[in-house]
Write an enzyme that holds these catalytic residues in place. Structure first.
Site, mmCIF file in Angstrom:
data_model
loop_
_atom_site.group_PDB
_atom_site.id
_atom_site.type_symbol
_atom_site.label_atom_id
_atom_site.label_comp_id
_atom_site.label_asym_id
_atom_site.label_seq_id
_atom_site.Cartn_x
_atom_site.Cartn_y
_atom_site.Cartn_z
ATOM 1 N N HIS A 37 1.386 -10.039 -7.016
ATOM 2 C CA HIS A 37 2.309 -9.017 -7.523
ATOM 3 C C HIS A 37 3.356 -9.653 -8.446
ATOM 4 C CE1 HIS A 37 1.153 -6.941 -3.621
ATOM 5 N NE2 HIS A 37 0.888 -6.016 -4.508
ATOM 6 N N SER A 192 -4.126 -10.720 -1.450
ATOM 7 C CA SER A 192 -4.118 -9.292 -1.104
ATOM 8 C C SER A 192 -3.186 -9.110 0.078
ATOM 9 C CB SER A 192 -5.536 -8.867 -0.704
ATOM 10 O OG SER A 192 -5.498 -7.649 0.008
ATOM 11 N N SER A 193 -2.473 -7.987 0.086
ATOM 12 C CA SER A 193 -1.591 -7.719 1.230
ATOM 13 C C SER A 193 -2.420 -7.619 2.507
ATOM 14 C CB SER A 193 -0.833 -6.410 1.012
ATOM 15 O OG SER A 193 -0.160 -6.471 -0.230
#
Ligand code: PAF
Length: 292
Positions: A37, A192-193
């Site tokens: 992000h 990735s979360s």
């Protein structure tokens, strides 16, 4: 950095920026921010320059989750995300409330949806039939409120980025959609979360996504002519079957623009796969290259 909760406040700010002719970069997220992000935030800043404004929206969008999916358990860590955004030079962190995003509630509330009807159908769309309608609807709402000049999405969600590009064009949004490269852990696992759901043993097994991509990359780079996608898919299936906690959902080879299946694979073909690692579903993709 300013934290904004109210949708109306965000909209007023955006209108004020527009009147002043400022460039605005939007990074839509569901929070639980990681280095991937933050690379999107850097891209947004690069595109709007020091005088522009960078907005990160943080909203775990209920309409893109099916009832049996991980909406309730999706990681939420607002305080840490706030710190991460401030350190990354974000101007506004916008965290809208459900009541403003979906007045009347996400299931009974909206009777207007945005639905991309071509690129959405395959791969993730087949596995998660209502997913892209939720994504397209929320992204449209975010665009309408933030009025960005540029919106930045991650290449890890390749099909999502293709759907967003298409809806931007189809609905005439004057927005440049930028797709930034996937950021990977040192062992290749795409950030990735959802990686947070993995136990240490599952985390180790999850590297098979990258190993499958690397395997196909090597095969394509070494081949003198195109390869049958069914053959490559069988090889990927075998690789994945060797991992006891991993189950293949799909592996597909397709044309990068249209997402149409490619029966023959050669450099320039795109590959995507989804696997279950225990109870966690992970996706990854890559463009297949001529040389390694
Ligand atoms: O990729 C995501 O995190 C989400 O799908 C998005 C684009 C923020 C829409 O909710």
């Amino acid at each position: 950095m300013r934290l904004v909760n109210s949708l109306t406040t965000m909209q007023r700010l955006a209108l004020r920026w527009r009147r002043r002719g400022l460039r605005v970069g939007l990074v839509p997220t569901m929070g639980s921010l990681h280095a991937g992000h933050l690379s999107l935030v850097r891209q947004a800043r690069r595109r709007v320059g020091p005088a522009g404004r960078v907005v990160v929206s943080l909203y775990v969008n209920p309409t893109q989750f099916a009832p049996h999916e991980d909406f309730a358990g999706y990681p939420r860590e607002l305080e840490e995300d706030r710190r991460r955004c401030r350190a990354a030079g974000v101007d506004v962190l916008w965290v809208p409330a459900d009541a403003e995003m979906y007045p009347g509630g996400p299931s009974g509330g909206p009777s207007t949806w945005v639905s991309e009807e071509n690129l959405s159908r395959r791969m993730e769309g087949r596995a998660r039939p209502t997913h892209f309608r939720g994504v397209a609807t929320v992204v449209t709402k975010l665009f309408n409120v933030v009025l960005p000049t540029v919106a930045v999405f991650g290449a890890k969600d390749y099909q999502q980025a293709a759907v967003v590009r298409r809806l931007t064009r189809d609905l005439n949004f004057p927005i440049e959609v930028v797709v930034a490269p996937t950021v990977r852990e040192p062992d290749g696992l795409a950030m990735s979360s959802r990686n947070r759901y993995l136990s240490p043993a599952e985390r180790e097994q999850a590297t098979v996504l990258w190993q499958a991509i690397e395997h196909v990359q090597r095969r394509v780079a070494a081949a003198r002519r195109s390869l049958r996608s069914s053959q490559l898919a069988a090889e990927v299936r075998r690789l994945i079957q060797a991992r006891p906690s991993v189950r293949l959902d799909y592996v597909e080879f397709f044309a990068p623009e249209t997402l149409q299946p490619a029966p023959q694979v050669s450099p320039g073909t795109h590959m995507a796969l989804a696997v279950w690692v225990g109870r966690t579903r992970l996706i990854d993709n890559a463009r297949l290259e001529e040389r390694r």
